[in-house]
Design an enzyme around this catalytic site. Structure first.
Site, PDB file in Angstrom:
ATOM      1  N   ASP A  14     -25.387  23.467   5.647  1.00 25.80           N
ATOM      2  CA  ASP A  14     -25.128  24.203   6.879  1.00 25.80           C
ATOM      3  C   ASP A  14     -26.385  24.191   7.740  1.00 25.80           C
ATOM      4  OD1 ASP A  14     -22.601  26.386   7.340  1.00 25.80           O
ATOM      5  OD2 ASP A  14     -24.269  26.450   8.759  1.00 25.80           O
ATOM      6  N   LEU A  36       7.587  39.782   7.189  1.00 22.98           N
ATOM      7  CA  LEU A  36       8.599  40.516   7.942  1.00 22.98           C
ATOM      8  C   LEU A  36       8.176  41.964   8.150  1.00 22.98           C
ATOM      9  CD1 LEU A  36      12.198  39.419   6.805  1.00 22.98           C
ATOM     10  CD2 LEU A  36      11.008  38.898   8.926  1.00 22.98           C
ATOM     11  N   CYS A  40      -7.054  33.050  13.241  1.00 24.46           N
ATOM     12  CA  CYS A  40      -6.313  31.779  13.127  1.00 24.46           C
ATOM     13  C   CYS A  40      -4.997  31.692  13.879  1.00 24.46           C
ATOM     14  CB  CYS A  40      -6.074  31.471  11.653  1.00 24.46           C
ATOM     15  SG  CYS A  40      -7.621  31.341  10.761  1.00 24.46           S
TER      16      CYS A  40
HETATM   17  C1  UGA Z   1      -3.445  32.808   8.187  1.00 33.81           C
HETATM   18  C2  UGA Z   1      -2.425  32.078   7.294  1.00 33.81           C
HETATM   19  O1  UGA Z   1      -1.613  33.045   6.620  1.00 33.81           O
HETATM   20  C3  UGA Z   1      -3.130  31.187   6.265  1.00 33.81           C
HETATM   21  O2  UGA Z   1      -2.171  30.455   5.505  1.00 33.81           O
HETATM   22  C4  UGA Z   1      -4.023  30.194   7.017  1.00 33.81           C
HETATM   23  O3  UGA Z   1      -4.738  29.350   6.113  1.00 33.81           O
HETATM   24  C5  UGA Z   1      -5.028  30.978   7.840  1.00 33.81           C
HETATM   25  O4  UGA Z   1      -4.322  31.824   8.778  1.00 33.81           O
HETATM   26  C6  UGA Z   1      -5.868  29.960   8.584  1.00 33.81           C
HETATM   27  O5  UGA Z   1      -5.337  29.266   9.448  1.00 33.81           O
HETATM   28  O6  UGA Z   1      -7.029  29.764   8.194  1.00 33.81           O
HETATM   29  P1  UGA Z   1      -4.946  35.004   7.886  1.00 33.81           P
HETATM   30  O7  UGA Z   1      -5.358  34.807   9.305  1.00 33.81           O
HETATM   31  O8  UGA Z   1      -5.960  35.344   6.865  1.00 33.81           O
HETATM   32  O9  UGA Z   1      -4.176  33.688   7.344  1.00 33.81           O
HETATM   33  O10 UGA Z   1      -3.924  36.216   7.972  1.00 33.81           O
HETATM   34  P2  UGA Z   1      -2.440  36.560   7.523  1.00 33.81           P
HETATM   35  O11 UGA Z   1      -2.467  37.247   6.211  1.00 33.81           O
HETATM   36  O12 UGA Z   1      -1.529  35.401   7.672  1.00 33.81           O
HETATM   37  O13 UGA Z   1      -2.089  37.667   8.639  1.00 33.81           O
HETATM   38  C7  UGA Z   1      -2.118  37.331  10.026  1.00 33.81           C
HETATM   39  C8  UGA Z   1      -1.762  38.527  10.870  1.00 33.81           C
HETATM   40  O14 UGA Z   1      -0.378  38.854  10.713  1.00 33.81           O
HETATM   41  C9  UGA Z   1      -2.521  39.804  10.520  1.00 33.81           C
HETATM   42  O15 UGA Z   1      -2.892  40.477  11.694  1.00 33.81           O
HETATM   43  C10 UGA Z   1      -1.519  40.632   9.728  1.00 33.81           C
HETATM   44  O16 UGA Z   1      -1.731  42.011   9.805  1.00 33.81           O
HETATM   45  C11 UGA Z   1      -0.224  40.229  10.423  1.00 33.81           C
HETATM   46  N1  UGA Z   1       0.965  40.409   9.559  1.00 33.81           N
HETATM   47  C12 UGA Z   1       1.124  39.665   8.435  1.00 33.81           C
HETATM   48  C13 UGA Z   1       1.938  41.322   9.938  1.00 33.81           C
HETATM   49  O17 UGA Z   1       1.832  42.002  10.993  1.00 33.81           O
HETATM   50  N2  UGA Z   1       3.055  41.474   9.153  1.00 33.81           N
HETATM   51  C14 UGA Z   1       3.228  40.722   8.023  1.00 33.81           C
HETATM   52  O18 UGA Z   1       4.311  40.888   7.361  1.00 33.81           O
HETATM   53  C15 UGA Z   1       2.247  39.811   7.647  1.00 33.81           C
END
Ligand code: UGA
Length: 454
Positions: free
Chosen positions: A31, A252, A262
């Site tokens: 890095d 959901l 992301c």
């Molecule tokens: C997301 C993807 O889930 C990963 O598979 C991917 O690798 C990653 O982006 C990336 O591109 O690097 P992440 O950003 O860590 O992962 O978060 P998530 O767990 O997917 O949640 C995303 C958002 O959706 C959060 O704000 C969370 O609170 C919201 N969310 C998630 C909801 O409002 N309801 C749900 O049922 C699930």
């Protein structure tokens, strides 16, 4: 195998490096950030991720991993070079590829023997071909052979170690059978199906996955708003949907809108390169605009509450939760920060509490609110408040003693943007309660639903 990871102190690079070292490879994380590399050499991780620090200690004990800023020697020693640098959003939603291009040209000029270059960073479709050109043009030994492979990541913050160690699939995009063989050898100790495809489709898989997850979230958020208008309870609706094996129950949970580094960024990029390619991207645009509606609806409701509860001139709002989801201290693109930004236009004092986030990024703090204070506990935050807004689904909030919260608040109103509290209990105590997609109807028991299904 001998592997180097460029961007090896970043989120994806570090988890990839430590994960591959745990699987018996010799890994060098490279890095340009000298401080992070120094810290990593002293076992200080720049991110918190469950289980990561134990794996790092183990990999170090076995001499499987090193951290350096010295690009050339790392690349020279490796057969496989991962590119895991950041790909932020540009001004019009396009992906800023400058870090990726810089990393590729540096790898090319450092190369001393044939290499497999693996792109882990999320990059727009077609980047694989551009990467090939960049490396070809920057080789100091022009006749060296190399392959470019797309190998997207699917790591969720807060679960990144598990997602890396127990992947549900490994996507390898390449036209070279020897590169595919090499990657399969690298991943041979992982128990996951391979999806072997062309590089462009591999790049597209990553965007399609994130866009699909975001679409589900915007869909259920919209259904929630309709539920509120027609007096249905979205939790009951979800219960009835999730037993359908074509639908399932993941992604959901309605909420304040999806955040994090992301989903938004990737959909914007997909819209950008999709529309540049003359594709119709109306659905993706709608997914993003629905996401913005969530926070506006929450603000509308807070405004209504404050009007009702006008017991003193300056009112106080308690915001519980700052990270974009539970399990991480990341506040990038967090709905809670968006809310704070909107609250600055109201004449209110704000108390914030989060179990892991103890300060706001400096640029945001100065923009947001001079009347904002950090509380030490959720109970301190709600004291004398006229509205309590739950923004993150931390367990600590699920276990709040609502009677104490009721006694402490000036006007007992809760906006539960994650539906983590019992609406019935809150209303029985006398709270004005607002969930997402819930107007106070009783959620039915799972058993009751199953009874109807069988
Ligand atoms: C997301 C993807 O889930 C990963 O598979 C991917 O690798 C990653 O982006 C990336 O591109 O690097 P992440 O950003 O860590 O992962 O978060 P998530 O767990 O997917 O949640 C995303 C958002 O959706 C959060 O704000 C969370 O609170 C919201 N969310 C998630 C909801 O409002 N309801 C749900 O049922 C699930």
């Amino acid at each position: 195998m001998k592997v180097s990871v460029i961007g090896g102190s970043g989120y994806i690079g570090l988890v990839t490096g430590i994960g591959l070292a745990t699987h018996g490879n010799d890994v060098i994380c490279v890095d340009i950030d000298q401080k992070k590399i120094n810290d990593l050499n002293r076992d200080i991780l720049p991110i918190y991720e469950d289980g990561l620090s134990a794996l790092l200690a183990k990999a170090k004990r076995k001499n499987r991993i090193t951290f350096t800023t010295s690009f050339k020697s790392a690349v020279n020693q490796s057969d496989i070079v991962f590119i895991a640098v950041g790909t932020p959003s540009g001004r019009s939603g396009e992906t800023d590829m400058s870090h990726v291009y810089k990393a590729l040209s540096s790898v090319a000029s450092a190369m001393n023997k044939p290499k497999t270059i693996v792109i882990k960073s999320t990059v727009p479709v077609g980047s694989n071909q551009v990467a090939y050109q960049i490396v070809r043009e920057n080789l100091t030994q022009p006749h060296l052979d190399f392959d470019i492979v797309s190998n997207p990541e699917f790591l969720r913050e807060g679960r990144a170690v598990k997602d890396f160690m127990e992947p549900e699939r490994i996507v390898i995009g390449s036209k070279s059978s020897s590169a595919i063989k090499r990657l399969k050898r690298l991943y041979k100790t992982f128990d996951a199906p391979y999806v072997i495809t062309d590089p462009t489709s591999a790049e597209m898989i990553k965007y399609a996955c994130n866009a699909y997850l975001a679409t589900r979230l915007s869909f259920i958020n919209e259904i929630s708003e309709i539920c509120e208008q027609v007096d249905a309870n979205v939790l009951n609706v979800i219960e009835g949907m999730k037993h359908d094996s074509r639908i399932g129950g993941h992604y959901l949970n309605p909420g304040p809108g999806f955040g994090g580094p992301c989903l938004n960024k990737d959909i914007q990029s997909l819209i950008h390169f999709g529309s540049c390619a003359d594709a119709n991207v109306n659905l993706l645009r709608a997914v993003l605009s629905r996401n913005n509606v969530q926070i506006e609806n929450i603000l509308k409701f807070i405004n209504e509450l404050l009007k009702k509860s006008k017991v003193s001139r300056v009112q106080k709002v308690a915001v519980l939760g700052l990270s974009f989801k539970a399990g991480t201290n990341d506040t990038r693109n967090s709905p809670a920060l968006l809310l704070l930004d909107l609250l600055k236009n109201l004449d209110v004092q704000i108390a914030v509490y989060d179990p892991v986030v103890q300060s706001l990024p400096p640029d945001i703090h100065s923009n947001i609110h001079s009347n904002l204070k950090f509380a030490k506990t959720p109970y301190d935050a709600v004291e004398n408040a006229s509205a309590c807004i739950v923004m993150t689904e931390w367990d600590e909030f699920k276990e709040l003693d609502l009677q104490s919260v009721f006694n402490l608040m000036r006007y007992p109103a809760i906006v539960d943007t994650r539906n983590v509290l019992s609406s019935e209990h809150a209303m029985a105590l006398g709270f004005e309660y607002k969930g997402v997609g819930i107007n106070g109807l009783k959620p039915i028991e799972e058993q009751e639903i199953l009874k109807h299904i069988v």
